[in-house]
Motif scaffolding. Structure first.
Motif, mmCIF file in Angstrom:
data_model
loop_
_atom_site.group_PDB
_atom_site.id
_atom_site.type_symbol
_atom_site.label_atom_id
_atom_site.label_comp_id
_atom_site.label_asym_id
_atom_site.label_seq_id
_atom_site.Cartn_x
_atom_site.Cartn_y
_atom_site.Cartn_z
ATOM 1 N N VAL A 171 -3.349 0.336 3.803
ATOM 2 C CA VAL A 171 -4.635 -0.313 3.512
ATOM 3 C C VAL A 171 -5.023 -1.263 4.656
ATOM 4 O O VAL A 171 -5.667 -2.275 4.454
ATOM 5 C CB VAL A 171 -4.609 -1.044 2.142
ATOM 6 N N ASN A 172 -4.582 -0.913 5.879
ATOM 7 C CA ASN A 172 -4.925 -1.648 7.104
ATOM 8 C C ASN A 172 -4.433 -3.085 7.102
ATOM 9 O O ASN A 172 -5.036 -3.957 7.707
ATOM 10 C CB ASN A 172 -6.438 -1.605 7.344
ATOM 11 N N ASN A 173 -3.341 -3.351 6.431
ATOM 12 C CA ASN A 173 -2.793 -4.688 6.274
ATOM 13 C C ASN A 173 -1.529 -4.796 7.119
ATOM 14 O O ASN A 173 -0.480 -4.291 6.739
ATOM 15 C CB ASN A 173 -2.497 -4.917 4.787
ATOM 16 N N CYS A 174 -1.625 -5.458 8.257
ATOM 17 C CA CYS A 174 -0.489 -5.568 9.180
ATOM 18 C C CYS A 174 0.547 -6.600 8.774
ATOM 19 O O CYS A 174 1.631 -6.642 9.341
ATOM 20 C CB CYS A 174 -0.994 -5.930 10.578
ATOM 21 N N PHE A 175 0.227 -7.444 7.795
ATOM 22 C CA PHE A 175 1.098 -8.578 7.510
ATOM 23 C C PHE A 175 1.658 -8.596 6.090
ATOM 24 O O PHE A 175 2.293 -9.557 5.688
ATOM 25 C CB PHE A 175 0.359 -9.887 7.796
ATOM 26 N N GLY A 176 1.420 -7.567 5.333
ATOM 27 C CA GLY A 176 1.971 -7.494 3.989
ATOM 28 C C GLY A 176 1.362 -8.466 3.007
ATOM 29 O O GLY A 176 1.956 -8.765 1.978
ATOM 30 N N PHE A 177 0.170 -8.992 3.315
ATOM 31 C CA PHE A 177 -0.476 -9.908 2.380
ATOM 32 C C PHE A 177 -0.794 -9.185 1.080
ATOM 33 O O PHE A 177 -1.352 -8.093 1.087
ATOM 34 C CB PHE A 177 -1.785 -10.471 2.959
ATOM 35 N N GLY A 178 -0.420 -9.796 -0.013
ATOM 36 C CA GLY A 178 -0.697 -9.198 -1.315
ATOM 37 C C GLY A 178 0.036 -9.939 -2.410
ATOM 38 O O GLY A 178 0.382 -11.110 -2.263
ATOM 39 N N TRP A 179 0.283 -9.239 -3.476
ATOM 40 C CA TRP A 179 0.899 -9.829 -4.658
ATOM 41 C C TRP A 179 2.219 -9.154 -4.946
ATOM 42 O O TRP A 179 2.276 -7.947 -5.184
ATOM 43 C CB TRP A 179 -0.020 -9.692 -5.868
ATOM 44 N N ASN A 180 3.302 -9.912 -4.920
ATOM 45 C CA ASN A 180 4.640 -9.440 -5.293
ATOM 46 C C ASN A 180 5.102 -8.220 -4.502
ATOM 47 O O ASN A 180 5.897 -7.441 -4.992
ATOM 48 C CB ASN A 180 4.697 -9.135 -6.793
ATOM 49 N N GLY A 181 4.594 -8.045 -3.301
ATOM 50 C CA GLY A 181 5.029 -6.931 -2.470
ATOM 51 C C GLY A 181 4.648 -5.562 -3.006
ATOM 52 O O GLY A 181 5.134 -4.553 -2.524
ATOM 53 N N LYS A 182 3.807 -5.521 -4.024
ATOM 54 C CA LYS A 182 3.439 -4.231 -4.629
ATOM 55 C C LYS A 182 1.969 -3.915 -4.472
ATOM 56 O O LYS A 182 1.589 -2.775 -4.246
ATOM 57 C CB LYS A 182 3.819 -4.232 -6.107
ATOM 58 N N THR A 183 1.120 -4.907 -4.619
ATOM 59 C CA THR A 183 -0.316 -4.719 -4.465
ATOM 60 C C THR A 183 -0.743 -5.455 -3.204
ATOM 61 O O THR A 183 -0.632 -6.669 -3.134
ATOM 62 C CB THR A 183 -1.081 -5.284 -5.686
ATOM 63 N N TYR A 184 -1.190 -4.696 -2.234
ATOM 64 C CA TYR A 184 -1.550 -5.290 -0.949
ATOM 65 C C TYR A 184 -3.053 -5.518 -0.839
ATOM 66 O O TYR A 184 -3.845 -4.735 -1.365
ATOM 67 C CB TYR A 184 -1.099 -4.385 0.202
ATOM 68 N N ASN A 185 -3.416 -6.586 -0.131
ATOM 69 C CA ASN A 185 -4.825 -6.810 0.181
ATOM 70 C C ASN A 185 -5.299 -5.652 1.055
ATOM 71 O O ASN A 185 -4.583 -5.233 1.971
ATOM 72 C CB ASN A 185 -5.016 -8.125 0.935
ATOM 73 N N LYS A 186 -6.499 -5.171 0.784
ATOM 74 C CA LYS A 186 -7.054 -4.048 1.532
ATOM 75 C C LYS A 186 -8.077 -4.554 2.545
ATOM 76 O O LYS A 186 -8.866 -5.439 2.239
ATOM 77 C CB LYS A 186 -7.731 -3.065 0.581
ATOM 78 N N TYR A 187 -8.036 -3.975 3.741
ATOM 79 C CA TYR A 187 -8.960 -4.335 4.802
ATOM 80 C C TYR A 187 -9.630 -3.079 5.346
ATOM 81 O O TYR A 187 -9.061 -1.986 5.285
ATOM 82 C CB TYR A 187 -8.228 -5.078 5.928
ATOM 83 N N ASP A 188 -10.821 -3.235 5.885
ATOM 84 C CA ASP A 188 -11.558 -2.100 6.447
ATOM 85 C C ASP A 188 -10.850 -1.520 7.661
ATOM 86 O O ASP A 188 -10.948 -0.336 7.948
ATOM 87 C CB ASP A 188 -12.974 -2.518 6.844
ATOM 88 N N ASN A 189 -10.140 -2.364 8.401
ATOM 89 C CA ASN A 189 -9.382 -1.932 9.569
ATOM 90 C C ASN A 189 -8.335 -2.995 9.867
ATOM 91 O O ASN A 189 -8.351 -4.078 9.294
ATOM 92 C CB ASN A 189 -10.313 -1.701 10.768
ATOM 93 N N TYR B 142 7.093 -17.091 2.903
ATOM 94 C CA TYR B 142 6.253 -15.986 3.372
ATOM 95 C C TYR B 142 6.778 -14.636 2.895
ATOM 96 O O TYR B 142 6.011 -13.779 2.488
ATOM 97 C CB TYR B 142 6.151 -16.000 4.900
ATOM 98 N N ALA B 143 8.078 -14.457 2.971
ATOM 99 C CA ALA B 143 8.665 -13.168 2.596
ATOM 100 C C ALA B 143 9.562 -13.321 1.374
ATOM 101 O O ALA B 143 10.012 -14.416 1.048
ATOM 102 C CB ALA B 143 9.462 -12.606 3.756
ATOM 103 N N GLU B 144 9.814 -12.195 0.734
ATOM 104 C CA GLU B 144 10.668 -12.202 -0.445
ATOM 105 C C GLU B 144 12.147 -12.179 -0.079
ATOM 106 O O GLU B 144 12.988 -12.478 -0.914
ATOM 107 C CB GLU B 144 10.321 -11.001 -1.333
ATOM 108 N N THR B 145 12.474 -11.826 1.157
ATOM 109 C CA THR B 145 13.875 -11.759 1.560
ATOM 110 C C THR B 145 14.302 -13.068 2.218
ATOM 111 O O THR B 145 13.519 -13.715 2.906
ATOM 112 C CB THR B 145 14.116 -10.601 2.552
ATOM 113 N N LYS B 146 15.541 -13.441 2.010
ATOM 114 C CA LYS B 146 16.069 -14.696 2.549
ATOM 115 C C LYS B 146 16.316 -14.629 4.059
ATOM 116 O O LYS B 146 16.323 -15.649 4.724
ATOM 117 C CB LYS B 146 17.371 -15.057 1.839
#
Length: 154
Positions: A91-109, A139-143
């Motif tokens: 979904v053109n998201n280079c940084f994994g922005f979203g909710w709980n690592g499952k639903t990502y923010n979508k971008y046009d590019n 920022y991330a879910e991993t330690k």
């Protein structure tokens, strides 16, 4: 006439004629301090540069994002060197922005995701060690996220 030139002309007409700014009515006012801010043109998916490490770094620097090398490493890690499948990059998201690592923010590019990172960074980062900041903000879910960032060679 190009579309962006036409849009610029229309905006200037609006500012000068409908925006209440009339040079004849404002004689004697400080004309040097008037600033007109035009919206940045939206890049369509077809106009976005190819998604490469160099192009992402160029866009990060162009957006005046702080800690550009670390931010580039984040994009690399989040997208597995821009080659991941079934991930945020879909979904053109280079940084994994979203909710709980499952639903990502979508971008046009992908460029739009870099712009979103800039807004996020300006909102939350106040300076200091960026790795510590990323850890503290979660920022991330991993330690071991920042350790993994530090190990990326670019």
């Amino acid at each position: 006439m190009r579309t962006d030139t036409l849009i610029m002309s229309l905006i200037l007409m609006l500012v000068f004629f409908w925006g209440g700014y009339d040079v004849g009515l404002n004689k004697g006012k400080d004309m040097d301090n008037i600033k007109i801010t035009l919206p940045e043109p939206k890049i369509t998916p077809l106009e976005a540069p190819e998604l490469t490490i160099d192009n992402v770094l160029i866009e990060i620097v162009r957006q005046d994002i702080r800690q550009p090398r670390i931010v580039l490493k984040q994009a690399i890690l989040e997208t597995r060197w821009f080659n991941c499948e079934n991930c945020s990059l879909d979904v053109n998201n280079c940084f994994g922005f979203g909710w709980n690592g499952k639903t990502y923010n979508k971008y046009d590019n992908w460029v739009e995701s870099v712009k979103a990172y800039k807004v996020w960074q300006d909102t939350f980062y106040n300076g200091g060690d960026y790795y510590i900041f990323l850890d503290k903000i979660g920022y991330a879910e991993t330690k071991d996220y920042t350790t993994r960032l530090k190990n990326i060679e670019i």
